[in-house]
Design a protein around this motif. Sequence first.
Motif, PDB file in Angstrom:
ATOM      1  N   THR A 202       0.859  -1.178   0.000  1.00 16.89           N
ATOM      2  CA  THR A 202       0.000   0.000   0.000  1.00 16.89           C
ATOM      3  C   THR A 202       0.892   1.224   0.000  1.00 16.89           C
ATOM      4  OG1 THR A 202      -1.753  -1.139   1.209  1.00 16.89           O
ATOM      5  CG2 THR A 202      -1.806   1.250   1.216  1.00 16.89           C
ATOM      6  N   PHE A 203       0.726   2.057  -1.007  1.00 18.01           N
ATOM      7  CA  PHE A 203       1.558   3.244  -1.177  1.00 18.01           C
ATOM      8  C   PHE A 203       0.689   4.472  -0.941  1.00 18.01           C
ATOM      9  CE2 PHE A 203       3.487   6.239  -4.493  1.00 18.01           C
ATOM     10  CZ  PHE A 203       4.345   6.807  -3.568  1.00 18.01           C
ATOM     11  N   SER A 204       0.972   5.200   0.131  1.00 18.59           N
ATOM     12  CA  SER A 204       0.193   6.381   0.466  1.00 18.59           C
ATOM     13  C   SER A 204       0.967   7.638   0.098  1.00 18.59           C
ATOM     14  CB  SER A 204      -0.130   6.399   1.968  1.00 18.59           C
ATOM     15  OG  SER A 204      -0.644   7.649   2.352  1.00 18.59           O
ATOM     16  N   THR A 205       0.342   8.481  -0.714  1.00 23.78           N
ATOM     17  CA  THR A 205       0.942   9.765  -1.071  1.00 23.78           C
ATOM     18  C   THR A 205       0.428  10.880  -0.171  1.00 23.78           C
ATOM     19  OG1 THR A 205      -0.765  10.037  -2.764  1.00 23.78           O
ATOM     20  CG2 THR A 205       1.348   9.129  -3.468  1.00 23.78           C
ATOM     21  N   GLY A 206      -0.305  10.522   0.884  1.00 23.30           N
ATOM     22  CA  GLY A 206      -0.806  11.516   1.825  1.00 23.30           C
ATOM     23  C   GLY A 206      -2.063  11.030   2.512  1.00 23.30           C
ATOM     24  N   GLY A 207      -2.400  11.658   3.632  1.00 21.58           N
ATOM     25  CA  GLY A 207      -3.634  11.343   4.326  1.00 21.58           C
ATOM     26  C   GLY A 207      -3.697   9.959   4.919  1.00 21.58           C
ATOM     27  N   TYR A 208      -2.564   9.401   5.352  1.00 18.78           N
ATOM     28  CA  TYR A 208      -2.547   8.019   5.805  1.00 18.78           C
ATOM     29  C   TYR A 208      -3.062   7.878   7.232  1.00 18.78           C
ATOM     30  CZ  TYR A 208       1.899   9.707   7.685  1.00 18.78           C
ATOM     31  OH  TYR A 208       2.855  10.433   8.342  1.00 18.78           O
ATOM     32  N   SER A 209      -3.215   6.624   7.681  1.00 22.35           N
ATOM     33  CA  SER A 209      -3.843   6.284   8.954  1.00 22.35           C
ATOM     34  C   SER A 209      -3.077   6.850  10.148  1.00 22.35           C
ATOM     35  CB  SER A 209      -3.932   4.761   9.077  1.00 22.35           C
ATOM     36  OG  SER A 209      -4.241   4.375  10.393  1.00 22.35           O
ATOM     37  N   ALA A 210      -3.830   7.080  11.259  1.00 15.61           N
ATOM     38  CA  ALA A 210      -3.223   7.551  12.497  1.00 15.61           C
ATOM     39  C   ALA A 210      -2.310   6.496  13.122  1.00 15.61           C
ATOM     40  CB  ALA A 210      -4.311   7.950  13.488  1.00 15.61           C
ATOM     41  N   GLU A 211      -2.365   5.262  12.630  1.00 13.16           N
ATOM     42  CA  GLU A 211      -1.484   4.214  13.139  1.00 13.16           C
ATOM     43  C   GLU A 211      -0.027   4.495  12.810  1.00 13.16           C
ATOM     44  OE1 GLU A 211      -0.732  -0.613  12.572  1.00 13.16           O
ATOM     45  OE2 GLU A 211      -2.609   0.294  11.902  1.00 13.16           O
ATOM     46  N   TYR A 212       0.217   5.304  11.782  1.00 14.54           N
ATOM     47  CA  TYR A 212       1.581   5.539  11.317  1.00 14.54           C
ATOM     48  C   TYR A 212       1.960   7.008  11.501  1.00 14.54           C
ATOM     49  CZ  TYR A 212       0.563   1.068   9.210  1.00 14.54           C
ATOM     50  OH  TYR A 212       0.182  -0.243   9.026  1.00 14.54           O
ATOM     51  N   GLY A 213       3.213   7.230  11.888  1.00 15.73           N
ATOM     52  CA  GLY A 213       3.690   8.587  12.128  1.00 15.73           C
ATOM     53  C   GLY A 213       5.108   8.783  11.638  1.00 15.73           C
ATOM     54  N   GLN A 214       5.668   9.959  11.993  1.00 19.66           N
ATOM     55  CA  GLN A 214       7.036  10.314  11.636  1.00 19.66           C
ATOM     56  C   GLN A 214       7.260  10.299  10.123  1.00 19.66           C
ATOM     57  OE1 GLN A 214       9.748  11.412  13.893  1.00 19.66           O
ATOM     58  NE2 GLN A 214       7.735  11.846  14.777  1.00 19.66           N
ATOM     59  N   ALA A 215       6.286  10.831   9.390  1.00 22.31           N
ATOM     60  CA  ALA A 215       6.396  10.950   7.935  1.00 22.31           C
ATOM     61  C   ALA A 215       5.584  12.164   7.509  1.00 22.31           C
ATOM     62  CB  ALA A 215       5.888   9.690   7.240  1.00 22.31           C
ATOM     63  N   LEU A 216       6.247  13.168   6.941  1.00 24.51           N
ATOM     64  CA  LEU A 216       5.558  14.389   6.526  1.00 24.51           C
ATOM     65  C   LEU A 216       4.820  14.221   5.211  1.00 24.51           C
ATOM     66  CD1 LEU A 216       8.159  17.207   7.338  1.00 24.51           C
ATOM     67  CD2 LEU A 216       6.134  16.568   8.640  1.00 24.51           C
ATOM     68  N   SER A 217       5.218  13.242   4.386  1.00 29.62           N
ATOM     69  CA  SER A 217       4.641  13.137   3.046  1.00 29.62           C
ATOM     70  C   SER A 217       3.817  11.878   2.840  1.00 29.62           C
ATOM     71  CB  SER A 217       5.739  13.208   1.981  1.00 29.62           C
ATOM     72  OG  SER A 217       6.346  14.488   1.980  1.00 29.62           O
ATOM     73  N   GLY A 218       4.337  10.697   3.168  1.00 30.39           N
ATOM     74  CA  GLY A 218       3.595   9.468   2.896  1.00 30.39           C
ATOM     75  C   GLY A 218       4.291   8.255   3.457  1.00 30.39           C
ATOM     76  N   VAL A 219       3.621   7.093   3.336  1.00 27.13           N
ATOM     77  CA  VAL A 219       4.171   5.841   3.839  1.00 27.13           C
ATOM     78  C   VAL A 219       4.025   4.754   2.786  1.00 27.13           C
ATOM     79  CG1 VAL A 219       3.754   6.361   6.264  1.00 27.13           C
ATOM     80  CG2 VAL A 219       1.983   5.215   4.941  1.00 27.13           C
ATOM     81  N   LEU A 220       4.933   3.790   2.841  1.00 27.45           N
ATOM     82  CA  LEU A 220       4.897   2.606   1.994  1.00 27.45           C
ATOM     83  C   LEU A 220       4.781   1.399   2.913  1.00 27.45           C
ATOM     84  CD1 LEU A 220       5.145   1.287  -0.807  1.00 27.45           C
ATOM     85  CD2 LEU A 220       7.625   1.286  -0.498  1.00 27.45           C
ATOM     86  N   LEU A 221       3.656   0.677   2.808  1.00 23.17           N
ATOM     87  CA  LEU A 221       3.383  -0.467   3.674  1.00 23.17           C
ATOM     88  C   LEU A 221       3.581  -1.755   2.884  1.00 23.17           C
ATOM     89  CD1 LEU A 221       0.052   0.850   5.267  1.00 23.17           C
ATOM     90  CD2 LEU A 221       2.404   1.317   5.980  1.00 23.17           C
ATOM     91  N   LEU A 222       4.431  -2.645   3.388  1.00 22.82           N
ATOM     92  CA  LEU A 222       4.723  -3.919   2.739  1.00 22.82           C
ATOM     93  C   LEU A 222       4.256  -5.045   3.646  1.00 22.82           C
ATOM     94  CD1 LEU A 222       8.398  -3.129   1.646  1.00 22.82           C
ATOM     95  CD2 LEU A 222       6.330  -2.807   0.292  1.00 22.82           C
TER      96      LEU A 222
END
Length: 719
Positions: A202-222
């Motif tokens: 799951t590749f998030s370019t913004g607006g990701y879940s409150a479960e994840y932090g310490q990222a100003l732009s996005g997260v990559l979930l594997l």
Amino acid sequence: MLRTTLAFFILLTTQFLSAQSHISGKVCDKKGNPIPGANIYIDKTYDGASTDTNGAFSFKSNVSGKQTLVVSCIGFVVTKLSKDVKEMQNLQIRLKESVNSLNAVMITAGTFSAGDNTKISVLKPLDVVTTAGAAGNYIAAFKTLPGTTTVGESGELFIRGGNSYESQTFIDGMRVFKPYTASANNNPSRARYSPMLFKGTTFSTGGYSAEYGQALSGVLLLDTKDTPIEESSEISIMSIGAGFGQVIKKDKDALTVNASYTNLAPYNKLNASDQEWEKLPEKISGEAIYRHQFNKGLLKFYTAYDHTQFHILQKDIDYPEKLSYNTKEKDLYFNTSYNGSISETWLIKAGASYSNNHNKEKIDSISISNKEKNGHIKFKLKRIPNGNIKLSIGTEYFFTDANKNISLSNPSWEQNYNLKNQLAAIFTESNILFTKNTALTVGLRGEYADYSESFHLAPRISVGQKVSEHGQLSFAWGEFYQLPQNRNLQLSKSLKEEKSQQYLFNYHYNNDKRILRAELYYKKYSDLMKYELINNNSPSNFSNTGSGYAQGLDLYWKDEKTFKNFEYWISYSYLDTERDYKNFPERAASNFSNKHNLSVVGKYWIGKLRSLIGISYNFASGRPYNDPNSAKFMSKETKNYNNLSLNWSWLISQQTIFYCSATNILGHSNIYNYDYSNRPNSEGQYDRQAITSGTKHFFFAGLFITISKNKNKNQLKNL
């Protein structure tokens, strides 16, 4: 005697019939429409009935007292009613639509999924690794999606005007601290981990879940694969090395092991680089994942190790002789996770990750040793009271222990920079499906950073609304915090977390193997790191007075239907961004931002030749750069970037595949940036040199063999 027996039988029958209770009523949806075919029964008995075309039901039961009436129907939430059976007459029961309905709304703002993570997958696992030019690198494949920026000399993810460190990677929900391999200066790095162990991303370019932090732009979930079905072996013979994989399965236990060796020296003899290598990149790596299936959960243990080394001589604009860069890196990563259930309505998720990275560099007579130990622990509970509501709460803890040592052999000199930091967080989130057409997610994340002794609350909200049978709108807003990079925290004790606010508005259409996405976004930066350059470019006087913004439009179209055996996707991004950070004298566009990015990817299956042909074209408008010979800051742009790549997958036999690929086949001379001298020449001008790729083309070829009982299994999905 006969009369007495008959009288006794009649008495028992009368008492039995009089003990039966009559249960009746009607079942409707929330709008009052009758629901035919619903099942109604008394819990823990065989007494029940189904509703007729008018939603009505009626049956008798021998039970008495307080009982539980269960009402169920496909597409609706199971409803339970507890009361005395004598009161279960002429009931009016209304059912809520179930979140598990196949056509229910999904919140898609800022999120791209691949694999089996969600019902709406923009990319399949095959797409991630067979994209021409990606060469099995999942990071390169995701760069063909909108929202990313082309920074050719890096190889890392740059999302919507953000730097690469503003995105974070997680494996099975646990943080990965060093997701990219070591690389030479201005040479692209690769994703550290093999895509063959992951079932979905799951590749998030913004607006990701409150479960994840310490990222100003996005997260990559594997997400790693669950328990494999059967044992198998895989052998890879490549132009740049070799690899081996083995799957071992016993009852409830399974172990997958991969090992690979990469050496670019033989390849360089066939396609020589323009760069001067003393030792071309060499890498030894291995991965393993163990799973154990419990009755109510799955335990996974993942580990990865790699050792990379290279030695290169590079021209520096301020030195007459080339500088020697000698690098050795060792990286060890552990990850364990457990997903299970406590009861029918309670789920549990727990895990931990640990990383130990040691990077040793020698730049001429300067020796630099970077040692980092990082850890992450997480615990999460999720409650699903019914099919329409999901509630979760969790806590996590991060720690960092980093040491940087810089020394000179002649004259003797040494300097140490240390960093110890802890960060604790708590998060909660509610997912509510009001109807099949309307969904809401509300989250709140709180973080306390030991380094800055600061606490932040980060609220997040997203809404999804279906506007047609196949189309839906999504909106997301959230606040996000992140500490600056460790190397900057080692230099300053005054820095605190940087902040971004994101607004996203998304339209998503999915029907008959066609997907259309359009997304508008606005991102506001505050508390960005600022510093001054003194004493030969040494940063000093750090503060959090920087700010900025990024806004734009992302478009994506994927079609697997129109043309037989051919699928393609087109993505386009428009980016308008400026920021005042680091040593910028004023707000300006950053060097890693392109206004326009375009990707066109196509794949064609030729059945007679048992071949999959892939083609991809990437275009990016010029990147801003600062010319000290110009009076205006960041006023120049590089020329446009172009790259046309091809690949070919040929099934020699069902379990033997030949794969080859070539990048930049048209030979464009792409310029990524310019280095300028720190001092003007005799004419008062600053000299410069272009930053380009070491080679215009990269060719790859490999033979991939699978050995398993299932003769149809092969490595095509892993290429």
